[in-house]
Design a protein around this motif. Structure first.
Motif, PDB file in Angstrom:
ATOM      1  N   MET A  63       0.338  -0.088   0.474  1.00 33.95           N
ATOM      2  CA  MET A  63      -0.940  -0.803   0.491  1.00 33.95           C
ATOM      3  C   MET A  63      -2.012   0.037   1.174  1.00 33.95           C
ATOM      4  SD  MET A  63       0.243  -4.713   1.389  1.00 33.95           S
ATOM      5  CE  MET A  63      -1.453  -5.265   1.585  1.00 33.95           C
ATOM      6  N   VAL A  64      -1.663   0.609   2.313  1.00 31.90           N
ATOM      7  CA  VAL A  64      -2.632   1.426   3.046  1.00 31.90           C
ATOM      8  C   VAL A  64      -2.984   2.684   2.248  1.00 31.90           C
ATOM      9  CG1 VAL A  64      -2.959   2.822   5.124  1.00 31.90           C
ATOM     10  CG2 VAL A  64      -1.973   0.527   5.298  1.00 31.90           C
ATOM     11  N   ALA A  65      -1.988   3.287   1.611  1.00 31.29           N
ATOM     12  CA  ALA A  65      -2.245   4.477   0.793  1.00 31.29           C
ATOM     13  C   ALA A  65      -3.198   4.165  -0.355  1.00 31.29           C
ATOM     14  CB  ALA A  65      -0.926   5.032   0.254  1.00 31.29           C
ATOM     15  N   ASN A  66      -3.183   2.919  -0.807  1.00 32.31           N
ATOM     16  CA  ASN A  66      -4.064   2.506  -1.911  1.00 32.31           C
ATOM     17  C   ASN A  66      -5.390   1.931  -1.424  1.00 32.31           C
ATOM     18  OD1 ASN A  66      -2.228   3.247  -3.890  1.00 32.31           O
ATOM     19  ND2 ASN A  66      -1.231   1.245  -3.919  1.00 32.31           N
ATOM     20  N   GLY A  67      -5.680   2.100  -0.131  1.00 29.93           N
ATOM     21  CA  GLY A  67      -6.960   1.664   0.387  1.00 29.93           C
ATOM     22  C   GLY A  67      -7.039   0.184   0.701  1.00 29.93           C
ATOM     23  N   MET A  68      -5.905  -0.473   0.745  1.00 29.40           N
ATOM     24  CA  MET A  68      -5.869  -1.904   1.076  1.00 29.40           C
ATOM     25  C   MET A  68      -5.673  -2.035   2.579  1.00 29.40           C
ATOM     26  SD  MET A  68      -3.342  -2.985  -2.039  1.00 29.40           S
ATOM     27  CE  MET A  68      -3.830  -2.822  -3.758  1.00 29.40           C
ATOM     28  N   LEU A  69      -6.764  -1.921   3.312  1.00 32.75           N
ATOM     29  CA  LEU A  69      -6.683  -1.839   4.772  1.00 32.75           C
ATOM     30  C   LEU A  69      -6.969  -3.159   5.463  1.00 32.75           C
ATOM     31  CD1 LEU A  69      -8.523   1.563   5.361  1.00 32.75           C
ATOM     32  CD2 LEU A  69      -6.132   1.146   4.732  1.00 32.75           C
ATOM     33  N   GLY A  70      -7.360  -4.186   4.721  1.00 37.08           N
ATOM     34  CA  GLY A  70      -7.697  -5.461   5.345  1.00 37.08           C
ATOM     35  C   GLY A  70      -9.177  -5.754   5.243  1.00 37.08           C
ATOM     36  N   ALA A  71      -9.693  -6.439   6.238  1.00 36.47           N
ATOM     37  CA  ALA A  71     -11.075  -6.921   6.195  1.00 36.47           C
ATOM     38  C   ALA A  71     -12.087  -5.788   6.043  1.00 36.47           C
ATOM     39  CB  ALA A  71     -11.378  -7.723   7.465  1.00 36.47           C
ATOM     40  N   LYS A  72     -11.810  -4.629   6.637  1.00 39.02           N
ATOM     41  CA  LYS A  72     -12.803  -3.551   6.595  1.00 39.02           C
ATOM     42  C   LYS A  72     -12.971  -2.949   5.201  1.00 39.02           C
ATOM     43  CE  LYS A  72      -9.375  -0.657   8.932  1.00 39.02           C
ATOM     44  NZ  LYS A  72      -9.112   0.035  10.207  1.00 39.02           N
ATOM     45  N   THR A  73     -11.978  -3.126   4.304  1.00 45.38           N
ATOM     46  CA  THR A  73     -12.133  -2.694   2.916  1.00 45.38           C
ATOM     47  C   THR A  73     -12.178  -3.894   1.973  1.00 45.38           C
ATOM     48  OG1 THR A  73      -9.730  -2.419   2.696  1.00 45.38           O
ATOM     49  CG2 THR A  73     -11.010  -0.472   3.302  1.00 45.38           C
ATOM     50  N   LYS A  74     -12.262  -5.082   2.560  1.00 50.60           N
ATOM     51  CA  LYS A  74     -12.362  -6.345   1.813  1.00 50.60           C
ATOM     52  C   LYS A  74     -11.155  -6.612   0.927  1.00 50.60           C
ATOM     53  CE  LYS A  74     -17.393  -6.431   1.978  1.00 50.60           C
ATOM     54  NZ  LYS A  74     -18.668  -6.580   1.242  1.00 50.60           N
ATOM     55  N   GLN A  75     -10.051  -5.944   1.237  1.00 47.69           N
ATOM     56  CA  GLN A  75      -8.794  -6.257   0.570  1.00 47.69           C
ATOM     57  C   GLN A  75      -7.639  -5.761   1.432  1.00 47.69           C
ATOM     58  OE1 GLN A  75      -8.607  -4.334  -3.240  1.00 47.69           O
ATOM     59  NE2 GLN A  75      -8.727  -2.266  -2.417  1.00 47.69           N
ATOM     60  N   GLY A  76      -6.708  -6.640   1.647  1.00 51.24           N
ATOM     61  CA  GLY A  76      -5.514  -6.316   2.415  1.00 51.24           C
ATOM     62  C   GLY A  76      -4.411  -7.228   1.912  1.00 51.24           C
ATOM     63  N   PHE A  77      -3.903  -8.080   2.761  1.00 48.31           N
ATOM     64  CA  PHE A  77      -2.983  -9.101   2.282  1.00 48.31           C
ATOM     65  C   PHE A  77      -3.744 -10.138   1.458  1.00 48.31           C
ATOM     66  CE2 PHE A  77      -0.567  -7.593   6.052  1.00 48.31           C
ATOM     67  CZ  PHE A  77       0.582  -7.191   5.379  1.00 48.31           C
ATOM     68  N   TYR A  78      -4.996 -10.355   1.843  1.00 47.92           N
ATOM     69  CA  TYR A  78      -5.853 -11.283   1.112  1.00 47.92           C
ATOM     70  C   TYR A  78      -7.040 -10.528   0.513  1.00 47.92           C
ATOM     71  CZ  TYR A  78      -3.519 -15.315   3.321  1.00 47.92           C
ATOM     72  OH  TYR A  78      -2.611 -16.263   3.731  1.00 47.92           O
ATOM     73  N   LYS A  79      -7.610 -11.127  -0.526  1.00 44.77           N
ATOM     74  CA  LYS A  79      -8.834 -10.593  -1.120  1.00 44.77           C
ATOM     75  C   LYS A  79      -9.645 -11.760  -1.662  1.00 44.77           C
ATOM     76  CE  LYS A  79     -10.546  -7.416  -4.696  1.00 44.77           C
ATOM     77  NZ  LYS A  79     -10.159  -6.418  -5.731  1.00 44.77           N
ATOM     78  N   LYS A  80     -10.938 -11.788  -1.323  1.00 44.85           N
ATOM     79  CA  LYS A  80     -11.809 -12.835  -1.839  1.00 44.85           C
ATOM     80  C   LYS A  80     -12.458 -12.352  -3.120  1.00 44.85           C
ATOM     81  CE  LYS A  80     -15.473 -16.035  -0.487  1.00 44.85           C
ATOM     82  NZ  LYS A  80     -16.423 -16.450   0.589  1.00 44.85           N
ATOM     83  N   GLN A  81     -12.295 -13.158  -4.170  1.00 43.95           N
ATOM     84  CA  GLN A  81     -12.847 -12.774  -5.462  1.00 43.95           C
ATOM     85  C   GLN A  81     -13.465 -14.002  -6.112  1.00 43.95           C
ATOM     86  OE1 GLN A  81     -10.485  -9.975  -7.864  1.00 43.95           O
ATOM     87  NE2 GLN A  81     -10.716 -11.383  -9.583  1.00 43.95           N
ATOM     88  N   GLN A  82     -14.796 -13.948  -6.285  1.00 47.44           N
ATOM     89  CA  GLN A  82     -15.527 -15.066  -6.897  1.00 47.44           C
ATOM     90  C   GLN A  82     -15.185 -16.391  -6.206  1.00 47.44           C
ATOM     91  OE1 GLN A  82     -14.565 -14.821 -11.061  1.00 47.44           O
ATOM     92  NE2 GLN A  82     -15.953 -13.093 -11.425  1.00 47.44           N
ATOM     93  N   ARG A  83     -15.325 -16.395  -4.893  1.00 42.86           N
ATOM     94  CA  ARG A  83     -15.129 -17.576  -4.056  1.00 42.86           C
ATOM     95  C   ARG A  83     -13.676 -18.063  -3.999  1.00 42.86           C
ATOM     96  NH1 ARG A  83     -20.388 -21.526  -5.085  1.00 42.86           N
ATOM     97  NH2 ARG A  83     -21.985 -19.969  -4.583  1.00 42.86           N
ATOM     98  N   GLN A  84     -12.765 -17.313  -4.588  1.00 40.75           N
ATOM     99  CA  GLN A  84     -11.359 -17.681  -4.550  1.00 40.75           C
ATOM    100  C   GLN A  84     -10.608 -16.706  -3.660  1.00 40.75           C
ATOM    101  OE1 GLN A  84      -9.375 -17.631  -8.367  1.00 40.75           O
ATOM    102  NE2 GLN A  84      -7.712 -18.949  -7.677  1.00 40.75           N
TER     103      GLN A  84
END
Length: 748
Positions: free
Chosen positions: A276-297
């Motif tokens: 996940m980290v290698a793919n840039g999924m770092l959490g809130a600072k990249t707006k995607q981690g374990f969770y991601k907000k997409q179109q209010r969902q």
């Protein structure tokens, strides 16, 4: 008794350094915030850029914007000489041992011989940082590990080295508790100290259950959040906020640093997390981690496909019955339950308790220090050993034995021997309020309604409490409670039911009675002190404004928010705001009063809530003589002492105020122009503007054509006459119902 610090320097203006500096300034210290010199442009460019970034953080790091004036920015090339003025220097530079050691060497050649130096490191042994320094320097050196965000999190871990002078440690502990409002825990110089050592272990238990045991992210967050007395961010939302790269770095560091830890393998990060980290999924600072907000969902990541998907239904059985129980009963029921929810909670709880037991005396000598660290640093309602006691020491030991877990020999009995304490004597009570004896002739009126709302039963209790106080030998009254928030305001459900029935006379009577009650409190012949904290909204704010004396936790968020439900304040809030605006002006002339009235009007029209008790004073919700406590946990005792002091000096209630200067028609026009601009700018709806016009009408004295002096009763009548017609409006009723159903405001 120690001498308090007056001037403090913070070295390093990163996320933590800037916030530490802000909190020190909040409590009144002179602060120097320094960082490395910028290689281009002005040498202060880096520190100024970091500070501007910090000022944009939410929640805000300063009590008010003016607090920033106590902070002077600087750089290491030009301004190290300022450190000679500092009583205490806090190092918060990059986590690099060599850099920290070089900085300590530089400091030793500059600072005064009595200046205390501390480091905010969380990963480097404290003793290493001061290596090579003189004995005098090492005696004045220790670790002061603040938790992020330092304004809001109570924990401050102090980490002395073998060389730290006991008096230095005691002075920092005393100052931290008294002036910074911190909960102090003395930690040993071990990797990640106390709270983060236990916290990272618990986080990784959840991560591995997701990666290896088939539990979903949503299931684990359900079972590790408010259900068990922990923050709603639970496991994975917390990890996203911390940053998954940071989580991995801490775990990797711990794995290397604790070779003798019997649970060391927990710190081996699952491959899925590294990918996940290698793919840039770092959490809130990249707006995607374990969770991601997409179109209010809110989506969560699928560990097999790395795609973000909508949450699947929880497969945890029926939790509603358990969730409805009090916390201690909830914990016992979940631990005893069968199925996947009980299995997860039992297993992770046993592992967490076992790990915590093995950390004594490695990271702390007293298990209660571990409990305090987790409560203050991670927001847990119960620390590990408190939880163990609730489940039953013998029960947990038997389950550990069945699971073939080794148990330290010192664990034999309850960690918190039961102490029989006399409950506060109830003088009067009903289902939602109680009048209690605090001792020394002081009473405490405590509301116990849901959300501490001012329900009918709470208001009935107020009347009873005042009658008892008036006809007895009691010296005075404290209004307060021990919950996180003082009051959510009026009980909208009760008011909505009356509105739905169309009994407008009942509403009018209710408002009139509430006004009379608050006036009675304001002019009561014995001292009444409000002790407030957290949210103080709507009618709760009006109640506090009516109290002649106030003790407030610094973290008090107070406001007249009635516009959000389509109403205006109707129990004296507008009357008192109009009065305070006139009192704060230099003279009773319209040009002097209008700026203060405009502030009051805009604050109420946008339902603004103060971000601190200090800001509440500037907004007019709290008087400038309110007693503000950096740590609010002693507010009831301080309020009691205030009652006794007022009684001792011969309390006299405020004089009747029958000459409030109001601006009349011209003032109303000025305020309505502001509302028009808000609407035209898209910041307010047409109905918001209409509500603002009703605010302006009351604040400026109704139909008066010119400035005049009016009585409190005159303005209270205007409040009453405006309130009931608004409640009859369909848009107001829609706002009320929407808030009750969704807990979110509707701006229709």
């Amino acid at each position: 008794m120690f001498k308090p610090f007056q001037t403090v320097a913070v070295l390093g203006a990163g996320v933590m350094g800037s916030q530490i500096a802000a909190h020190l300034a909040n409590v009144g210290l002179t602060v120097h915030l320094l960082d490395i010199a910028s290689p281009t442009g002005s040498k202060n460019d880096l520190v100024e850029s970091a500070w501007k970034k910090a000022l944009k953080l939410s929640p805000p790091i300063l009590f008010t914007e003016k607090v920033a004036r106590r902070i002077t920015l600087g750089n290491f090339d030009e301004h190290l000489d300022r450190l000679r003025q500092a009583d205490w220097i806090i190092e918060a530079v990059v986590e690099d041992l060599q850099i920290k050691q070089q900085l300590m060497e530089c400091l030793e050649s500059i600072i005064q011989p009595e200046t205390i130096v501390s480091t905010n490191t969380s990963g480097i042994p404290i003793r290493w940082i001061a290596k090579g320094r003189s004995e005098s320097f090492r005696k004045r050196f220790l670790g002061t590990h603040f938790f992020n965000p330092p304004r809001y999190l109570k924990l401050l871990e102090l980490i002395p080295t073998q060389d730290t002078d006991a008096a230095v440690l005691d002075r920092v502990k005393w100052f931290g508790e008294r002036y910074l409002g911190k909960g102090i825990v003395i930690a040993k110089d071990t990797p990640n100290f106390i709270a983060n050592r236990i916290g990272i272990f618990v986080t990784l238990l959840g991560v591995k259950a997701w990666a290896e045991q088939g539990y979903s992210i949503e299931e684990i967050d359900t079972l590790t959040g408010t259900l068990i007395g922990r923050p709603k961010s639970a496991t994975f939302r917390t990890a996203d906020l911390v940053g998954l790269d940071t989580l991995i770095a801490v775990a990797d560091h711990l794995y290397q640093a604790v070779p003798n830890d019997e649970h060391r393998e927990i710190f081996q990060i699952p491959d899925v997390l590294r990918k996940m980290v290698a793919n840039g999924m770092l959490g809130a600072k990249t707006k995607q981690g374990f969770y991601k907000k997409q179109q209010r969902q809110i989506l969560s990541i699928n560990p097999k496909t790395f795609a973000y998907e909508a949450a699947q239904p929880l497969n945890l059985g029926e939790l509603d019955a358990i969730a409805a129980l009090p916390l201690r009963d909830r914990i016992r029921a979940l631990y005893a339950s069968s199925g996947r929810a009980g299995d997860f909670f039992r297993q992770t709880t046993l592992e967490m308790l076992n790990y915590s037991a093995h950390r004594v005396p490695e990271i702390a000598d007293d298990p209660q220090d571990i409990d305090l660290a987790m409560r203050w640093g991670f927001g847990w309602d119960m620390g590990p050993f408190e939880l163990w006691d609730v489940l039953g020491v013998e029960t947990v030991l038997a389950d550990m034995q069945a699971a073939e877990m080794s148990v330290p020999a010192w664990v034999k009995q309850s960690f918190y021997p039961s102490v029989t304490a006399e409950e506060e004597k109830a003088v009067w009570k009903n289902a939602e309020a109680a009048l209690l004896e605090m001792g020394d002739g002081v009473l405490l009126y405590e509301f116990r309604s849901k959300g501490n709302t001012l329900s009918n039963k709470v208001l009935e209790g107020f009347a009873a409490a005042l009658s008892i106080l008036e006809t007895s030998d009691y010296k005075g009254l404290v209004i307060g409670n021990k919950s996180d928030h003082f009051s959510g305001g009026a009980n909208l459900a009760e008011m909505g039911m009356i509105a739905q029935s169309g009994d407008w006379n009942a509403i009018a009577t209710l408002i009139s009675n509430f006004q009379e009650l608050l006036q009675r409190i304001h002019y009561f012949p014995k001292p009444i002190v409000a002790a407030i904290q957290g949210r103080v909204l709507g009618g709760g704010c009006e109640l506090v404004m009516a109290c002649p004396k106030i003790v407030a936790a610094a973290e008090t968020y107070i406001g007249l928010v009635e516009v959000g439900v389509g109403l205006i304040p109707g129990a004296g809030g507008l009357m008192r705001m109009a009065s305070r605006a006139a009192e704060r002006a230099a003279t009773e002339t319209p040009s002097h009063v209008l700026p203060f009235l405009r502030t009051a009007f805009e604050t109420i029209a946008i339902a603004r809530v103060s971000s601190s008790a200090v800001e509440a004073q500037a907004l007019g919700f709290l008087p400038y003589d309110a007693r503000i406590l950096i740590s609010g946990e002693h507010r009831l005792e301080v309020a009691k002492a205030e009652v006794l002091h007022l009684d001792r000096i011969g309390y006299v209630p405020p004089p009747q105020n029958n000459s409030i200067f109001v601006l009349g028609q011209a003032g109303r026009a000025a305020l309505e122009q502001i509302a028009y601009v808000y609407e035209q700018g898209g910041f307010a709806s047409a109905y918001d503007r209409y509500l603002a016009s009703r605010l302006a009408f009351v604040l400026t004295g109704g139909e008066l054509t010119a400035p005049a002096l009016v009585s409190e009763d005159y303005l209270l009548q205007l409040e009453r006459e405006s309130f009931v017609p608004l409640l009859r409006q369909e848009k107001t009723q829609a706002r009320m119902m929407h808030l009750l159903k969704t807990k979110k405001p509707l701006r229709n």
